[in-house]
Write a protein that holds these residues in place. Structure first.
Motif, mmCIF file in Angstrom:
data_model
loop_
_atom_site.group_PDB
_atom_site.id
_atom_site.type_symbol
_atom_site.label_atom_id
_atom_site.label_comp_id
_atom_site.label_asym_id
_atom_site.label_seq_id
_atom_site.Cartn_x
_atom_site.Cartn_y
_atom_site.Cartn_z
ATOM 1 N N ASP A 92 0.923 -1.307 -0.080
ATOM 2 C CA ASP A 92 -0.023 -0.003 -0.250
ATOM 3 C C ASP A 92 0.949 1.256 0.117
ATOM 4 O OD1 ASP A 92 -2.567 -0.823 -0.132
ATOM 5 O OD2 ASP A 92 -2.394 -1.302 2.165
ATOM 6 N N LEU A 122 -8.550 5.811 3.849
ATOM 7 C CA LEU A 122 -8.030 4.261 4.362
ATOM 8 C C LEU A 122 -9.582 3.768 4.954
ATOM 9 C CD1 LEU A 122 -4.906 5.653 6.581
ATOM 10 C CD2 LEU A 122 -4.895 3.586 4.763
ATOM 11 N N GLU A 125 -11.020 1.819 2.305
ATOM 12 C CA GLU A 125 -10.475 0.554 1.994
ATOM 13 C C GLU A 125 -10.461 -0.487 3.292
ATOM 14 O OE1 GLU A 125 -8.272 -1.900 -0.480
ATOM 15 O OE2 GLU A 125 -9.171 -0.061 -1.045
ATOM 16 N N TYR A 126 -10.276 0.160 4.189
ATOM 17 C CA TYR A 126 -10.288 -0.760 5.505
ATOM 18 C C TYR A 126 -11.172 -0.633 6.473
ATOM 19 C CZ TYR A 126 -5.464 -2.134 3.486
ATOM 20 O OH TYR A 126 -4.516 -2.481 2.846
ATOM 21 N N ASP A 128 -13.804 -2.142 7.278
ATOM 22 C CA ASP A 128 -14.260 -3.380 7.870
ATOM 23 C C ASP A 128 -13.476 -3.877 9.069
ATOM 24 O OD1 ASP A 128 -16.352 -3.478 6.201
ATOM 25 O OD2 ASP A 128 -15.306 -4.850 4.773
ATOM 26 N N CYS A 129 -12.197 -3.586 9.078
ATOM 27 C CA CYS A 129 -11.368 -4.055 10.192
ATOM 28 C C CYS A 129 -11.026 -3.273 11.140
ATOM 29 C CB CYS A 129 -9.978 -4.746 9.449
ATOM 30 S SG CYS A 129 -8.974 -3.454 8.928
ATOM 31 N N THR A 140 -4.477 4.561 13.289
ATOM 32 C CA THR A 140 -5.105 3.756 12.258
ATOM 33 C C THR A 140 -4.133 2.824 11.502
ATOM 34 O OG1 THR A 140 -7.027 5.479 11.968
ATOM 35 C CG2 THR A 140 -6.420 4.048 9.946
ATOM 36 N N ILE A 144 -4.497 -1.289 11.218
ATOM 37 C CA ILE A 144 -4.635 -1.924 9.859
ATOM 38 C C ILE A 144 -3.580 -2.834 9.887
ATOM 39 C CG2 ILE A 144 -4.416 -1.541 7.350
ATOM 40 C CD1 ILE A 144 -5.628 1.053 7.813
ATOM 41 N N LYS A 147 -4.393 -5.813 12.103
ATOM 42 C CA LYS A 147 -5.375 -6.770 11.491
ATOM 43 C C LYS A 147 -4.950 -7.625 10.277
ATOM 44 C CE LYS A 147 -8.402 -5.839 14.812
ATOM 45 N NZ LYS A 147 -9.232 -7.051 15.413
ATOM 46 N N THR A 148 -4.291 -6.831 9.563
ATOM 47 C CA THR A 148 -4.116 -7.231 8.002
ATOM 48 C C THR A 148 -2.667 -7.837 7.726
ATOM 49 O OG1 THR A 148 -3.524 -5.341 7.039
ATOM 50 C CG2 THR A 148 -5.792 -5.920 7.214
ATOM 51 N N LYS A 150 -0.698 -5.906 6.353
ATOM 52 C CA LYS A 150 -0.257 -5.116 5.370
ATOM 53 C C LYS A 150 0.640 -3.873 5.636
ATOM 54 C CE LYS A 150 -3.007 -6.816 2.105
ATOM 55 N NZ LYS A 150 -4.374 -6.247 2.187
#
Length: 203
Positions: A92, A122, A125-126, A128-129, A140, A144, A147-148, A150
């Motif tokens: 990203d 952001l 895109e994200y 949901d998490c 933030t 992210i 959780k991911t 990324k």
């Protein structure tokens, strides 16, 4: 593909389609060597009109997972580098042009305006998490990653325009520099972020 988050490859495509184009993709081969190292923070400082903005557009096209850029790099020096495939469109990318933020902020605080704009993308895109959405930019990004997994690469164009154009505004300069320190400092594990490529000017 957003304005700040994964802006895509259109800017680099325009560069290579131009009548005069100089292949500087070797820069990405150099930055690849610094990913996942303590030397991942890079400042590129050259004279005006040297092609720094074009170079950042190239890095955005290469690293951003928001586009597929393989064909743009065919025949260029980076495509012959052993690390080309490893990092192609794997991250990203957050692309910030501080000149645009300085103009766009108007009466709003510069860093507040920047966070507001980037957080909007952001969250799209994200969202949901992110259970709680009233976090600052740094928190933030941390959430992210947790959780991911990324990783983000920051590309900052005209990073020093606040210093150049608001030379007498000590409050704004301090606020901006403190924001950069907080944003780019390794607040969690070293591996959480990719490199930050910044641009400076020498008159």
């Amino acid at each position: 593909m957003g304005i700040y988050l994964n802006p895509g490859s259109d800017g680099f495509r325009e560069s290579i389609n131009s009548q005069i184009y100089v292949d500087k993709t070797g820069l990405a081969a150099c930055t690849n060597k610094l990913i996942h190292t303590e030397e991942k923070y890079i400042c590129i400082s050259r004279p005006r009109r040297f092609g720094k903005s074009m170079a950042l557009k190239m890095l955005a096209a290469y690293y951003s997972r928001g586009c597929s850029s393989r064909e743009l790099f065919q025949g260029l020096s980076l495509s012959r580098c052993s690390s080309f495939e490893k990092h192609l469109n794997q991250y990203d990318v957050i692309f910030l042009n501080m000149q645009q933020f300085l103009i766009g902020a108007k009466e709003q605080e510069l860093t507040q305006y920047l966070e507001q704009e980037v957080l909007e993308e952001l969250l799209e895109e994200y969202g949901d998490c992110l259970k709680r959405q009233n976090r600052g930019l740094v928190d933030t990004l941390k959430r992210i990653y947790i959780k991911t997994g990324k990783k983000f690469i920051f590309l900052i164009d005209e990073w020093d325009c606040v210093i150049r154009e608001r030379q007498t505004d000590d409050t704004l300069q301090k606020q901006y520099l403190d924001f950069l320190r907080f944003l780019l400092k390794d607040r969690f594990r070293q591996r959480e972020r990719g490199p930050c490529c910044t641009r400076g000017e020498k008159e």
